[in-house]
Every structure is written in structure tokens, then in C-alpha cells.
Design a protein around this motif. Structure first.
Motif, PDB file in Angstrom:
ATOM      1  N   ASN A 166       0.800  -1.229   0.000  1.00  9.84           N
ATOM      2  CA  ASN A 166       0.000   0.000   0.000  1.00  9.84           C
ATOM      3  C   ASN A 166       0.829   1.273   0.000  1.00  9.84           C
ATOM      4  N   LEU A 167       2.070   1.206  -0.482  1.00 11.58           N
ATOM      5  CA  LEU A 167       2.833   2.428  -0.704  1.00 11.58           C
ATOM      6  C   LEU A 167       2.358   3.066  -2.006  1.00 11.58           C
ATOM      7  N   ASN A 168       2.387   4.389  -2.070  1.00 13.70           N
ATOM      8  CA  ASN A 168       2.069   5.031  -3.341  1.00 13.70           C
ATOM      9  C   ASN A 168       3.238   4.843  -4.313  1.00 13.70           C
ATOM     10  N   ARG A 169       3.024   5.175  -5.578  1.00  8.04           N
ATOM     11  CA  ARG A 169       4.044   4.928  -6.604  1.00  8.04           C
ATOM     12  C   ARG A 169       5.392   5.546  -6.226  1.00  8.04           C
ATOM     13  N   LYS A 170       5.372   6.798  -5.837  1.00  4.91           N
ATOM     14  CA  LYS A 170       6.619   7.510  -5.539  1.00  4.91           C
ATOM     15  C   LYS A 170       7.346   6.860  -4.370  1.00  4.91           C
ATOM     16  N   ALA A 171       6.611   6.550  -3.319  1.00  5.20           N
ATOM     17  CA  ALA A 171       7.227   5.950  -2.135  1.00  5.20           C
ATOM     18  C   ALA A 171       7.771   4.557  -2.450  1.00  5.20           C
ATOM     19  N   ALA A 172       7.024   3.771  -3.236  1.00  4.05           N
ATOM     20  CA  ALA A 172       7.470   2.430  -3.603  1.00  4.05           C
ATOM     21  C   ALA A 172       8.749   2.487  -4.429  1.00  4.05           C
ATOM     22  N   ALA A 173       8.802   3.429  -5.365  1.00  3.22           N
ATOM     23  CA  ALA A 173       9.993   3.572  -6.208  1.00  3.22           C
ATOM     24  C   ALA A 173      11.190   4.025  -5.378  1.00  3.22           C
ATOM     25  N   GLU A 174      10.985   4.979  -4.486  1.00  4.47           N
ATOM     26  CA  GLU A 174      12.096   5.488  -3.687  1.00  4.47           C
ATOM     27  C   GLU A 174      12.619   4.432  -2.721  1.00  4.47           C
ATOM     28  N   PHE A 175      11.725   3.652  -2.113  1.00  4.86           N
ATOM     29  CA  PHE A 175      12.209   2.596  -1.220  1.00  4.86           C
ATOM     30  C   PHE A 175      12.989   1.546  -2.015  1.00  4.86           C
ATOM     31  N   SER A 176      12.574   1.291  -3.251  1.00  3.33           N
ATOM     32  CA  SER A 176      13.310   0.386  -4.123  1.00  3.33           C
ATOM     33  C   SER A 176      14.730   0.900  -4.357  1.00  3.33           C
ATOM     34  N   ALA A 221      18.622   9.156 -14.722  1.00  2.86           N
ATOM     35  CA  ALA A 221      17.546   8.189 -14.915  1.00  2.86           C
ATOM     36  C   ALA A 221      16.590   8.160 -13.727  1.00  2.86           C
ATOM     37  N   ILE A 222      17.131   8.255 -12.517  1.00  2.00           N
ATOM     38  CA  ILE A 222      16.291   8.240 -11.318  1.00  2.00           C
ATOM     39  C   ILE A 222      15.382   9.464 -11.290  1.00  2.00           C
ATOM     40  N   LYS A 223      15.934  10.618 -11.599  1.00  2.00           N
ATOM     41  CA  LYS A 223      15.126  11.839 -11.610  1.00  2.00           C
ATOM     42  C   LYS A 223      13.996  11.740 -12.630  1.00  2.00           C
ATOM     43  N   PHE A 224      14.317  11.218 -13.803  1.00  2.00           N
ATOM     44  CA  PHE A 224      13.295  11.049 -14.833  1.00  2.00           C
ATOM     45  C   PHE A 224      12.230  10.058 -14.381  1.00  2.00           C
ATOM     46  N   PHE A 225      12.664   8.930 -13.847  1.00  2.00           N
ATOM     47  CA  PHE A 225      11.744   7.845 -13.525  1.00  2.00           C
ATOM     48  C   PHE A 225      10.724   8.258 -12.469  1.00  2.00           C
ATOM     49  N   ILE A 226      11.179   8.940 -11.426  1.00  2.00           N
ATOM     50  CA  ILE A 226      10.264   9.346 -10.350  1.00  2.00           C
ATOM     51  C   ILE A 226       9.155  10.232 -10.903  1.00  2.00           C
ATOM     52  N   GLY A 227       9.525  11.211 -11.718  1.00  2.00           N
ATOM     53  CA  GLY A 227       8.523  12.107 -12.284  1.00  2.00           C
ATOM     54  C   GLY A 227       7.592  11.389 -13.245  1.00  2.00           C
ATOM     55  N   PHE A 228       8.151  10.515 -14.057  1.00  2.00           N
ATOM     56  CA  PHE A 228       7.351   9.822 -15.070  1.00  2.00           C
ATOM     57  C   PHE A 228       6.371   8.846 -14.450  1.00  2.00           C
ATOM     58  N   VAL A 229       6.864   7.995 -13.547  1.00  2.00           N
ATOM     59  CA  VAL A 229       6.004   6.946 -13.005  1.00  2.00           C
ATOM     60  C   VAL A 229       4.933   7.521 -12.084  1.00  2.00           C
ATOM     61  N   THR A 230       5.248   8.628 -11.402  1.00  2.00           N
ATOM     62  CA  THR A 230       4.241   9.262 -10.554  1.00  2.00           C
ATOM     63  C   THR A 230       3.073   9.766 -11.383  1.00  2.00           C
ATOM     64  N   LYS A 231       3.377  10.257 -12.576  1.00  2.00           N
ATOM     65  CA  LYS A 231       2.344  10.843 -13.425  1.00  2.00           C
ATOM     66  C   LYS A 231       1.664   9.819 -14.323  1.00  2.00           C
ATOM     67  N   TYR A 232       2.444   8.893 -14.899  1.00  2.00           N
ATOM     68  CA  TYR A 232       1.910   8.025 -15.944  1.00  2.00           C
ATOM     69  C   TYR A 232       1.783   6.551 -15.553  1.00  2.00           C
ATOM     70  N   GLY A 233       2.442   6.111 -14.492  1.00  2.00           N
ATOM     71  CA  GLY A 233       2.351   4.714 -14.104  1.00  2.00           C
ATOM     72  C   GLY A 233       3.343   3.829 -14.843  1.00  2.00           C
ATOM     73  N   PHE A 234       3.071   2.512 -14.865  1.00  2.00           N
ATOM     74  CA  PHE A 234       4.062   1.529 -15.299  1.00  2.00           C
ATOM     75  C   PHE A 234       3.773   0.880 -16.646  1.00  2.00           C
ATOM     76  N   LYS A 235       2.651   1.190 -17.268  1.00  2.00           N
ATOM     77  CA  LYS A 235       2.236   0.466 -18.465  1.00  2.00           C
ATOM     78  C   LYS A 235       3.275   0.533 -19.579  1.00  2.00           C
ATOM     79  N   VAL A 236       3.864   1.695 -19.797  1.00  2.00           N
ATOM     80  CA  VAL A 236       4.835   1.839 -20.880  1.00  2.00           C
ATOM     81  C   VAL A 236       6.042   0.926 -20.663  1.00  2.00           C
ATOM     82  N   PHE A 237       6.423   0.729 -19.385  1.00  2.00           N
ATOM     83  CA  PHE A 237       7.541  -0.171 -19.094  1.00  2.00           C
ATOM     84  C   PHE A 237       7.154  -1.624 -19.356  1.00  2.00           C
ATOM     85  N   GLY A 238       5.868  -1.931 -19.167  1.00  2.00           N
ATOM     86  CA  GLY A 238       5.387  -3.263 -19.487  1.00  2.00           C
ATOM     87  C   GLY A 238       5.526  -3.564 -20.968  1.00  2.00           C
TER      88      GLY A 238
END
Length: 261
Positions: A166-176, A221-238
Motif C-alpha cells: 500500500n505504498l504510493n508509486r513515488k514511495a514504492a519507487a524510492e524505497f526500491s 535516470a532516477i530523476k526522470f523515472f520518479i517524475g514519469f512513473v508518478t504521473k503516468y504509471g508503469f504500463k509503458v515499461f510493461g
């Protein structure tokens, strides 16, 4: 391995290590296309340039690493499952790396899952990192163990584990990202102790350059990823993982040797 080849591999490492796309798959394809996948030093290089990628997390989030001991305790709890399994099954895990079909299958299955992960979990209203419990940390640590299967992606496994807690996208990515520091440091350090005799004056400079490049690229890459995934989610990576998995299978069908010796 020359400096150009080292820089290319380091760029790939920096771009893919913290994104849920499998740095292993990218390293296999890149080294094979450059014809250096059978060199002994290539495998050492692809592991040791993780030090540069790790440093990018520490520099980018340095304030978080000076918050409290509780932060380190939770990282340690999350790190324990992978440390135990990696110690017990290290040789078996290394053997899987040579099975490119496993890597391709992991990319494909993981990509399909990422297409639906935002529907499965509530990505926007989850908990922040400050609300993460020790139990949450341990469960994310077990998710990280799944990434010992080459091609799964450590980042993907731990981010999904965070969202499952139940972490939000940003928190889950940062803990990763934070969990990558002890995990990758331990893995790289262990490999260095085993392979240090293969590193000499002739390739030490190549390794240093690789780490510097991986650090710079991973930072961006980290700076880009945090902004992108928070806004758009993971589908494009899928979709990207599915395409990469298919490319691996096609290269195998064409008889291209993709093993990293």
C-alpha cells in the motif's frame, strides 16, 4: 574491453538499473552485439559498475540517509531475505544468468504484469515512506528475492512489493532505490572479493570510467523515472519489457550467442 565499449555498457547500466526493465537483459543484448560477451572481464565489469549506480542514490537522497536509525533498521530488515538466499544459492543464481531463455521469459511475464499493476493496486492514495512498518519492509524484502531470477528486474520486484504494501508509486519507487544500496553493494562487494585477481592495471581504468559514467547516467535516470512513473504509471515499461523479451527470443532463434561467460 576498450573505453568505448565500457562507456556504452555503463550508459546502459545507468539507464536500466533503477527502471523496472531488467538491466540484466539489456547487458546481455548490448555485450553480445558488441561481441564482448565471451570476455571474462565483461561479467566482472557489468557487476562492478553497480557501485557507480549505487552512489547516485546516496548522492541524490543524501538527506534521507541522515534522517534516523529507524530508516537503516527498515532497510536492514528488507535486505535480509535476499542476503540469505543469495548466500545459499549464489552459484545457482549465476547459472541462471547463462540461460537467456529464462531472462526472456522473465521479461515477457514481468512486462505483462506491469500492464495491469496500476489496476491491481491503488497507486495514488497509498502510504508514504514515513508510514512504512517493519513488517512492510520484510515483505518487500521477500519480493526482492524474486528478482534473483534473471530478467525479473530488482527494481520491478521491489516496487511492486512496495505497492502491494500500500505504498504510493513515488514511495514504492524510492524505497526500491534505497534498498538497492545495501543489496547491490553486498552483491558487488562479494563478486569483487571473488574476482579481484582478474582486475589489473590494464582494465582498472576501464572499470573506473565505467563507474563514473554509470553514476552520472543513473542520477539522471532516477530523476526522470520518479517524475514519469508518478504521473503516468508503469504500463509503458510493461510494453517495453515485452518487446525486449521478444527481441531476445528472436536473437536466440537466429543463433546469436547471448551468454555472458
Amino acid at each position: 574491453m576498450n573505453f568505448i565499449e565500457a562507456i556504452i555498457l555503463a550508459i546502459v547500466e545507468g539507464l536500466t538499473e533503477f527502471l523496472p526493465v531488467s538491466s540484466t537483459g539489456h547487458m546481455i543484448i548490448t555485450s553480445a552485439l558488441m561481441g564482448i560477451n565471451e570476455q571474462e572481464f565483461t561479467k566482472i565489469f557489468t557487476v562492478q559498475i553497480q557501485f557507480g549506480a549505487i552512489l547516485s542514490v546516496v548522492i541524490l537522497y543524501w538527506k534521507r540517509f541522515f534522517t534516523s536509525l529507524d530508516f537503516y533498521y527498515k532497510l536492514f530488515v528488507a535486505f535480509l531475505p535476499a542476503a540469505a538466499i543469495g548466500f545459499l544459492l549464489g552459484d545457482f543464481i549465476d547459472s541462471l544468468l547463462e540461460n537467456v531463455i529464462v531472462v526472456a521469459a522473465s521479461l515477457l511475464l514481468g512486462g505483462i504484469f506491469l500492464l495491469f499493476v496500476d489496476r491491481i493496486f491503488n497507486p495514488l492514495k497509498g502510504k508514504s515512506l514515513d508510514e512504512l512498518s517493519y513488517k512492510n519492509s520484510l515483505i518487500i524484502g521477500f519480493f526482492q528475492c524474486i528478482a534473483m531470477i534473471p530478467g525479473v528486474s530488482r527494481s520491478a520486484a521491489t516496487i511492486i512489493g512496495g505497492m502491494a504494501q500500500n505504498l504510493n508509486r513515488k514511495a514504492a519507487a524510492e524505497f526500491s532505490f534505497f534498498l538497492a544500496v545495501p543489496t547491490m553493494f553486498a552483491a558487488s562487494g562479494y563478486k569483487l572479493l571473488k574476482d579481484y585477481k582478474a582486475i589489473d592495471a590494464s582494465n582498472l581504468n576501464v572499470l573506473i570510467v565505467g563507474n563514473v559514467v554509470a553514476f552520472i547516467v543513473a542520477l539522471l535516470a532516477i530523476k526522470f523515472f520518479i517524475g514519469f512513473v508518478t504521473k503516468y504509471g508503469f504500463k509503458v515499461f510493461g510494453y517495453y519489457r515485452i518487446a525486449l523479451g521478444l527481441i531476445l527470443l528472436i536473437l536466440l532463434a537466429l543463433g546469436v550467442d547471448l551468454k555472458i561467460q
